[in-house]
Motif scaffolding. Structure first.
Motif, short mmCIF file in Angstrom:
data_model
loop_
_atom_site.label_atom_id
_atom_site.label_comp_id
_atom_site.label_asym_id
_atom_site.label_seq_id
_atom_site.Cartn_x
_atom_site.Cartn_y
_atom_site.Cartn_z
N ASN A 6 49.61 54.47 47.91
CA ASN A 6 49.59 53.21 47.40
C ASN A 6 48.89 52.06 48.17
O ASN A 6 48.38 52.53 49.29
CB ASN A 6 51.32 52.62 47.26
N MET A 7 48.58 50.98 47.60
CA MET A 7 47.59 50.15 47.99
C MET A 7 48.11 49.44 49.47
O MET A 7 47.40 49.14 50.07
CB MET A 7 47.39 48.87 47.14
N ASP A 8 49.39 49.41 49.83
CA ASP A 8 50.05 48.97 50.90
C ASP A 8 49.57 49.98 52.09
O ASP A 8 49.57 49.51 53.40
CB ASP A 8 51.54 49.04 50.86
N GLN A 9 49.24 51.17 51.91
CA GLN A 9 48.83 52.38 52.85
C GLN A 9 47.31 52.40 52.96
O GLN A 9 46.69 52.79 53.73
CB GLN A 9 49.42 53.61 52.55
N ALA A 10 46.61 51.72 51.87
CA ALA A 10 45.18 51.97 51.83
C ALA A 10 44.62 51.39 52.97
O ALA A 10 45.05 50.31 53.87
CB ALA A 10 44.50 51.06 50.88
N PHE A 11 43.47 51.94 53.60
CA PHE A 11 42.64 51.41 54.52
C PHE A 11 41.77 50.45 54.19
O PHE A 11 40.74 50.33 53.37
CB PHE A 11 41.85 52.59 55.47
N LYS A 12 42.05 49.16 54.53
CA LYS A 12 41.11 47.95 54.02
C LYS A 12 41.16 46.59 55.11
O LYS A 12 42.16 46.79 55.87
CB LYS A 12 41.91 47.62 52.73
N VAL A 13 40.10 46.12 54.85
CA VAL A 13 39.73 45.05 55.96
C VAL A 13 39.50 43.74 55.23
O VAL A 13 38.61 43.89 54.42
CB VAL A 13 38.83 45.45 56.91
N GLN A 14 40.11 42.70 55.57
CA GLN A 14 39.68 41.42 54.80
C GLN A 14 38.39 40.84 55.20
O GLN A 14 38.13 40.73 56.37
CB GLN A 14 40.78 40.36 55.24
N GLU A 15 37.47 40.31 54.03
CA GLU A 15 36.25 40.02 54.33
C GLU A 15 36.20 38.42 54.96
O GLU A 15 37.41 37.84 54.33
CB GLU A 15 35.13 40.00 53.40
N LYS A 16 35.49 37.64 55.28
CA LYS A 16 35.36 36.44 55.66
C LYS A 16 34.06 35.80 55.63
O LYS A 16 32.88 36.42 55.92
CB LYS A 16 35.96 36.03 57.01
N PRO A 17 33.83 34.70 55.12
CA PRO A 17 32.40 34.05 55.00
C PRO A 17 31.76 33.71 56.11
O PRO A 17 32.52 33.90 57.10
CB PRO A 17 32.95 32.77 54.14
N GLY A 18 30.54 33.78 56.08
CA GLY A 18 29.87 33.52 57.39
C GLY A 18 28.65 34.76 57.69
O GLY A 18 28.62 35.56 56.64
N TRP A 19 28.13 34.56 58.71
CA TRP A 19 27.11 35.45 58.91
C TRP A 19 27.51 36.26 60.43
O TRP A 19 27.01 35.90 61.33
CB TRP A 19 25.69 34.91 59.25
N ASN A 20 28.53 37.43 59.97
CA ASN A 20 29.18 37.98 60.79
C ASN A 20 29.41 39.24 60.47
O ASN A 20 29.30 39.52 59.16
CB ASN A 20 30.11 37.07 61.47
N ALA A 21 30.08 40.20 61.24
CA ALA A 21 30.36 41.40 61.03
C ALA A 21 31.61 41.42 59.75
O ALA A 21 31.62 42.43 58.90
CB ALA A 21 31.38 42.14 62.10
N LEU A 22 32.59 40.32 59.64
CA LEU A 22 33.06 40.25 58.56
C LEU A 22 32.73 39.70 57.17
O LEU A 22 33.66 39.55 56.24
CB LEU A 22 34.60 39.49 59.08
N ASN A 25 31.35 38.61 40.59
CA ASN A 25 31.32 37.58 41.74
C ASN A 25 32.42 37.95 42.92
O ASN A 25 32.24 37.32 43.99
CB ASN A 25 31.26 36.25 41.12
N GLN A 26 33.58 38.42 42.22
CA GLN A 26 34.52 38.60 43.17
C GLN A 26 34.01 39.35 44.65
O GLN A 26 34.83 39.29 45.72
CB GLN A 26 35.79 39.37 42.52
N PHE A 27 32.97 40.09 44.51
CA PHE A 27 32.60 41.15 45.44
C PHE A 27 31.47 40.41 46.19
O PHE A 27 31.01 40.67 47.15
CB PHE A 27 31.99 42.45 44.87
N ARG A 28 30.98 39.20 45.83
CA ARG A 28 29.82 38.57 46.52
C ARG A 28 30.12 37.58 47.28
O ARG A 28 29.10 36.93 48.05
CB ARG A 28 28.88 37.99 45.31
N THR A 29 31.28 36.99 47.40
CA THR A 29 31.64 35.55 48.20
C THR A 29 32.40 35.75 49.53
O THR A 29 32.96 35.05 50.12
CB THR A 29 32.48 34.75 47.17
N SER A 30 32.21 37.04 49.86
CA SER A 30 33.04 37.36 51.42
C SER A 30 34.40 37.06 51.16
O SER A 30 35.10 36.73 52.30
CB SER A 30 32.34 36.52 52.36
N ALA A 31 35.29 37.29 50.10
CA ALA A 31 36.72 36.69 50.00
C ALA A 31 37.26 38.06 49.60
O ALA A 31 38.59 37.80 49.26
CB ALA A 31 36.63 35.81 48.83
N SER A 32 36.94 39.06 49.42
CA SER A 32 37.40 40.42 48.90
C SER A 32 38.14 41.26 50.05
O SER A 32 37.69 40.93 51.30
CB SER A 32 36.46 41.54 48.28
N THR A 33 38.79 42.33 49.97
CA THR A 33 39.19 43.14 50.88
C THR A 33 38.47 44.40 50.78
O THR A 33 38.46 45.12 49.82
CB THR A 33 40.69 43.39 50.78
#
Length: 635
Positions: A244-260, A417-425
């Motif tokens: 299930n998605m609660d067990q998925a390996f995922k990392v929250q993205e964040k806006p900016g010019w950095n690793a996230l 666009n949901q994948f282009r704004t650094s707001a996805s997981t």
């Protein structure tokens, strides 16, 4: 501590790693910085996972221009035509080497704390997590380059070893580390913040380790079946894997010019739908566009069996892409319901997920483009609003020069666009992959906790839930409609399509109507092209669609391993110097030598570690070339 950090910096023995380790050296010699007791393994684990999200510099090169292109999740040239960029590979090689070094350092620090009696209740768990994460990173690096250094050795320059040895080592590490996790241990909230993936939920780390074992075991299925079967069955025992998605390996993205920052966020990458995805989507599942889109789109939906407008002088036909040569002047009669979620219709400006990059031009909102004549004058103007097309990669020669429509931001469906704004997981491993792995294992006759059909349908269901299209699930699972490459959804429908099917079209220059027999492509890479609709083809088709857009490397891995799903050849209107085997005489066939197989080692490695480079090429058992298959891939 200084010795540990120095040792960790030596692991990959290349000059490019020293800059990443230098900041840790400075911590140790600066009296106002962290002392030995303050340098903790969790900081290195956090740093490694965070950095592996790929800052914009490496994300554009590795994730977008290499993986998404080679893995046919987007339409782009470059590596899909056999080309290679040493600068891109150097950036990626440098960074992933540093990520592995950080994971290794976490293990060293934790082991030193245990040896000195300074261990905390969670120290052992941190060792196991660093080992699990390091296993993933090693698989990622090896899947790109092939032979890599064996990270287990420390203190001296490690030797590059063959891919088989790397895989055996990772599988052993994942099993052992997962078994040694204390899953009942709880941590304080502030400690959890140092794990950007699972927040130090140890049970989830264990499920991830088992799912990774299943992924990597399956990678060996075509070359080392006994090992693959044994490892897979052991990992699948007890059903302690991601479901299930609660067990998925995922990392929250964040806006900016950095690793996230989002890996697909750079404005100058249009990220068009690929011809491969388009041919898989079209007709698959039998869900009508009319039932997916509101009334404003209905006038643009074409009838069933419509192929489009034929433009012989402007669209390539020298490829085995069954849709080649035509411009689809509307929306398809039926299409996989995830297509309109993943990619947005040109001109659909009111859609909240319409992406208008690049922001400094109006290109994405310009839907009229011209076809030119031999004098570069306008022959015909095409309105691309509410149309659905995918451009074949390769060399279009003069047809491409005269066609201003085929690769322009406003005329081709582009990534949502949901994948282009650094707001996805960002997803590294999702439940649908587990289910499709189980389905493939069951199809191979391996012992699995559920049947192939049950796992296959659970994988589709899981991905439909992610996209919010479960309302179409029942009809989709029961559909026996073929997509453009001759595959259907229904597990029990394994009838093969006819060699061709009749479709309607118009001559784009004269408007004269006609019909044509459209061939279902022959995929010579899978069962000599005799099969298009068996269970394994269905499984990998669904897996490929589900892994879009987060896991292009896995899509590329499956195609290299199995020849599935069907990848169309690059266009060959003019020869491609980096794909010399692809010619006018054979472009209707499929061949390993028509597709990229790996990344070449960066020139920096040859310069800084010539001995290691020679070891790597020897272990590769082939030339250091883009077209040299890896050990586990088709030859």
């Amino acid at each position: 501590m200084k010795t540990i950090i120095k040792t960790s910096c030596m692991i990959l023995a290349t000059a490019m790693l020293w800059s990443s380790c230098k900041k840790f050296e400075e911590i140790n010699v600066d009296p106002v910085s962290a002392n030995e007791d303050q340098v903790q393994p969790e900081y290195f684990i956090n740093g490694s996972i965070t950095a592996a999200q790929q800052d914009p510099d490496v994300a554009e090169r590795a994730f977008v221009l290499y993986w998404k292109t080679a893995g046919h999740q987007q339409s782009n040239g470059g590596i899909s035509s056999g080309a290679y960029n040493d600068g891109w590979s150097s950036i990626y090689y440098n960074q992933i080497s540093a990520w592995i070094t950080s994971a290794n350092t976490a293990i060293e620090i934790a082991n030193k704390q245990i040896a000195e009696g300074k261990a905390k209740p969670h120290t052992n768990n941190l060792i196991q997590i660093a080992r699990i994460w390091r296993g993933y990173l090693m698989s990622e690096m090896s899947d790109n380059f092939g032979p890599i250094p064996m990270i287990a050795s420390q203190g001296t320059n490690p030797e590059f070893v063959e891919v088989k040895m790397i895989y055996y080592y990772i599988l052993s590490e994942l099993k052992d580390a997962g078994s040694k996790l204390d899953v009942a241990l709880k941590n304080k909230e502030e400690f959890a913040d140092l794990d950007p993936s699972y927040r130090y939920n140890y049970k989830n780390w264990k499920t991830y380790a088992n799912s990774m074992r299943m992924r990597l075991a399956m990678r060996l299925s075509e070359v080392d079946e006994n090992k693959a079967k044994a490892e897979f069955e052991d990992a699948a025992t007890g059903s302690d894997f991601i479901t299930n998605m609660d067990q998925a390996f995922k990392v929250q993205e964040k806006p900016g010019w950095n690793a996230l920052a989002g890996v697909m966020s750079r404005e100058w990458n249009p990220q068009f739908i690929s011809a491969t995805l388009n041919n898989l989507y079209l007709g698959l599942g039998g869900v009508k566009s009319a039932d997916q889109l509101d009334a404003s789109y209905q006038p643009y939906i074409k009838s069933e069996g419509w192929l489009g407008l034929k433009y012989d002088d402007h669209f390539t036909s020298k490829t085995n892409n069954p849709s080649a040569g035509y411009w689809f002047d509307g929306l398809p009669y039926s299409i996989d319901p995830r297509a309109y979620k993943t990619f947005i219709i040109p001109g659909d400006f009111e859609n909240a997920n319409f992406n208008a990059y690049p922001s400094w031009t109006n290109d994405a909102k310009t839907t009229k483009r011209n076809l030119l004549n031999s004098s570069n004058e306008t022959l015909k103007t095409i309105e691309a609003k509410y149309t659905w097309n995918a451009s074949n990669t390769g060399n279009w020669d003069v047809k491409g020069a005269r066609n201003l429509v085929r690769a322009y931001e406003g005329t081709i469906p582009r990534l949502s666009n949901q994948f282009r704004t650094s707001a996805s997981t960002r997803i590294f491993f999702a439940p649908w992959e587990t289910y499709f792995l189980l389905a493939e294992a069951a199809e191979r006759g391996w012992n699995t906790p559920m049947s192939g059909k049950a796992a296959y349908e659970a994988g589709i269901r899981s991905n439909f839930e992610y996209w919010g299209v479960t309302g179409n699930l029942g009809a989709y699972l029961s559909s026996s409609d073929f997509n453009r490459v001759g595959t259907s959804v229904n597990w029990d429908h394994t009838a093969e399509p006819a060699a061709s099917h009749t479709m309607s079209f118009k001559n784009g220059y004269t408007d004269v109507a006609g019909t044509t027999a459209v061939l279902y492509p022959k995929n010579d890479l899978y069962k000599n092209g005799t099969v298009k609709n068996d269970h394994l083809t269905k499984i990998i088709t669904q897996k490929f669609i589900a892994q879009t857009p987060w896991l292009p490397l896995e899509g590329w891995n499956d195609q290299r391993r199995l020849g599935l799903p069907f990848f169309e050849n690059p266009a060959i209107e003019k020869s491609l110097p980096d794909l010399p085997a692809l010619t006018d005489a054979n472009y209707m066939t499929s061949n390993v030598s028509f597709f990229p197989q790996r990344l070449r080692y960066p020139s920096n490695l040859r310069i800084t570690n010539s001995k290691g480079y020679e070891q790597a090429v020897t272990a590769l058992k082939g030339a250091d070339a883009v077209l040299t298959p890896l050990w586990w891939a088709k030859k």
